[in-house]
Design a protein around this motif. Structure first.
Motif, PDB file in Angstrom:
ATOM      1  N   PHE A 171      -8.274   9.422   0.443  1.00  0.00           N
ATOM      2  CA  PHE A 171      -7.211   8.402   0.443  1.00  0.00           C
ATOM      3  C   PHE A 171      -7.309   7.523   1.688  1.00  0.00           C
ATOM      4  CE2 PHE A 171      -4.842  10.808  -2.846  1.00  0.00           C
ATOM      5  CZ  PHE A 171      -4.369   9.752  -3.607  1.00  0.00           C
ATOM      6  N   VAL A 218      -2.072   8.056   5.368  1.00  0.00           N
ATOM      7  CA  VAL A 218      -1.951   9.425   4.879  1.00  0.00           C
ATOM      8  C   VAL A 218      -1.368  10.332   5.959  1.00  0.00           C
ATOM      9  CG1 VAL A 218      -3.185  11.423   3.947  1.00  0.00           C
ATOM     10  CG2 VAL A 218      -3.974   9.111   3.401  1.00  0.00           C
ATOM     11  N   ARG A 252      -5.947   5.874   9.992  1.00  0.00           N
ATOM     12  CA  ARG A 252      -4.928   5.904   8.936  1.00  0.00           C
ATOM     13  C   ARG A 252      -4.398   7.312   8.673  1.00  0.00           C
ATOM     14  NH1 ARG A 252      -8.221   1.464   6.959  1.00  0.00           N
ATOM     15  NH2 ARG A 252      -9.734   2.907   6.050  1.00  0.00           N
ATOM     16  N   GLN A 290      -9.005   3.322  -7.705  1.00  0.00           N
ATOM     17  CA  GLN A 290      -9.050   2.718  -6.365  1.00  0.00           C
ATOM     18  C   GLN A 290      -9.758   3.630  -5.373  1.00  0.00           C
ATOM     19  OE1 GLN A 290      -5.243   1.015  -4.930  1.00  0.00           O
ATOM     20  NE2 GLN A 290      -4.547   1.069  -7.061  1.00  0.00           N
ATOM     21  N   PHE A 321      -5.483   3.915   2.421  1.00  0.00           N
ATOM     22  CA  PHE A 321      -4.107   4.396   2.315  1.00  0.00           C
ATOM     23  C   PHE A 321      -3.682   5.128   3.592  1.00  0.00           C
ATOM     24  CE2 PHE A 321      -5.654   4.005  -1.985  1.00  0.00           C
ATOM     25  CZ  PHE A 321      -4.581   3.450  -2.668  1.00  0.00           C
ATOM     26  N   LEU A 374      -4.764   4.431  -9.566  1.00  0.00           N
ATOM     27  CA  LEU A 374      -4.928   4.872  -8.187  1.00  0.00           C
ATOM     28  C   LEU A 374      -6.235   5.646  -8.014  1.00  0.00           C
ATOM     29  CD1 LEU A 374      -3.550   5.016  -5.401  1.00  0.00           C
ATOM     30  CD2 LEU A 374      -2.418   7.106  -6.170  1.00  0.00           C
ATOM     31  N   MET A 398       0.847  -1.193   0.000  1.00  0.00           N
ATOM     32  CA  MET A 398       0.000   0.000   0.000  1.00  0.00           C
ATOM     33  C   MET A 398       0.884   1.245   0.000  1.00  0.00           C
ATOM     34  SD  MET A 398      -3.157   1.016  -0.069  1.00  0.00           S
ATOM     35  CE  MET A 398      -4.087  -0.435   0.423  1.00  0.00           C
ATOM     36  N   LEU A 399       0.575   2.165  -0.875  1.00  0.00           N
ATOM     37  CA  LEU A 399       1.348   3.398  -0.972  1.00  0.00           C
ATOM     38  C   LEU A 399       1.180   4.255   0.280  1.00  0.00           C
ATOM     39  CD1 LEU A 399       0.535   4.634  -4.600  1.00  0.00           C
ATOM     40  CD2 LEU A 399       2.645   3.557  -3.834  1.00  0.00           C
ATOM     41  N   ASN A 400       2.284   4.843   0.727  1.00  0.00           N
ATOM     42  CA  ASN A 400       2.224   5.887   1.740  1.00  0.00           C
ATOM     43  C   ASN A 400       1.984   7.209   1.031  1.00  0.00           C
ATOM     44  OD1 ASN A 400       2.739   4.467   4.224  1.00  0.00           O
ATOM     45  ND2 ASN A 400       4.856   4.200   3.517  1.00  0.00           N
ATOM     46  N   VAL A 401       0.968   7.947   1.463  1.00  0.00           N
ATOM     47  CA  VAL A 401       0.566   9.183   0.797  1.00  0.00           C
ATOM     48  C   VAL A 401       0.779  10.363   1.727  1.00  0.00           C
ATOM     49  CG1 VAL A 401      -1.343  10.420  -0.311  1.00  0.00           C
ATOM     50  CG2 VAL A 401      -1.154   7.925  -0.554  1.00  0.00           C
TER      51      VAL A 401
END
Length: 296
Positions: free
Chosen positions: A20, A27, A68, A172, A25, A169, A1-4
């Motif tokens: 997000f 964030v 998150r 998603q 995600f 993305l 999972m991308l860190n945003v």
């Protein structure tokens, strides 16, 4: 999972962070102003409560979304581990260029740098970095948790791989991404802002009043909101800034901002954010009162 990481905790920034986080995600919402961050946190909580009340989200989903989310007043700390940065700072080219110079130094080499700009050239922003292939526009619509569109804007050097990754993305996030090329105003504002400007010109020339203009567009053209009310909602200063980008970038006099718009911004009448624009918003958005100065 991308860190945003999302930079800027205003209306757009907190909405982007919300979406997000809601979709899984981790964030970090970044703003140098702690008070602004606290206000954003309250706004996100209220918007999540609204989703729960409407049955679109459970209390557990709300708690997970908030879990998150992190906040930071340090740019360096906030973006250190980011795989994607979405910049949602003020719509000012010098601010954005300075920020992207810093991001290029502070983020991991593979980190994608996205901007939520509504009109400023992605190519120009990318040129101040050492990774122009990884710089892209990700233009969300306001209010972000509700609106489905994301304009995905390719700069001159943006790679196919990065473009496809941001398109995926966006899906998603349960948004509909639309790929456009990097020209002034992109698609949304190249069409929207001349319409708003023409509505202001129509008012300025005395063709009709505020309510009349908005009623024609709402009932005659099936727009959910009239152009003058929409301008107040966007912010008259933002409208003026975008029109100037269009005028400067395309060199066509049809994009010249109406003198009435210029005067209103100069006088601090910016719409909802200042309490008065084409309408008076001092009683809140639920009680729309026509500004006396524009009564026929």
């Amino acid at each position: 999972m991308l860190n945003v990481a999302v930079i800027g905790s205003g209306t757009m920034g907190n909405g982007i962070a919300h979406v997000f986080a809601q979709h899984g995600f981790p964030v970090t919402l970044i703003d140098l102003n702690q008070t602004a961050l606290d206000k954003a946190w309250t706004t996100i909580g209220k918007n999540l409560d609204r989703q729960v009340a409407k049955g679109g989200l459970s209390e557990d989903d709300k708690a997970a979304t908030l879990g998150r989310l992190q906040r930071s007043t340090s740019l360096a700390d906030g973006v250190r581990d980011a795989d994607l940065v979405v910049e949602a700072a003020t719509e000012n080219v010098n601010v954005k260029l300075d920020l992207f110079r810093q991001l290029d130094e502070l983020t991991k080499p593979g980190c994608i740098l996205a901007t939520n700009t509504s009109s400023i050239s992605i190519t120009r922003i990318a040129a101040v970095t050492g990774r122009p292939d990884k710089v892209i526009g990700m233009h969300f619509m306001n209010p972000v948790p509700v609106m489905k569109l994301v304009e995905v804007i390719r700069g001159y050097a943006t790679s196919d791989a990065v473009t496809e990754q941001i398109m995926d993305l966006s899906r998603q996030l349960q948004k509909t991404p639309t790929e456009v090329n990097d020209y002034p105003g992109f698609v949304a504002n190249r069409i929207l802002m001349p319409m708003i400007n023409e509505a202001i010109i129509t008012l300025h020339e005395g063709v009709a009043g505020v309510e009349e203009i908005d009623t024609v567009m709402k009932l005659g053209m099936a727009h959910p909101m009239g152009p003058l009310q929409l301008a107040d909602f966007i912010g008259l200063d933002v409208c003026l800034a975008i029109l100037r980008v269009l005028h400067d970038g395309l060199g066509n006099p049809k994009y010249a901002p109406c003198p009435l718009l210029v005067n209103m911004v100069t006088a601090g009448r910016l719409g909802v954010k200042s309490g008065e624009g084409f309408y008076s918003w001092t009683h809140g958005t639920k009680e729309l009162v026509l500004a006396e100065r524009f009564r026929k």
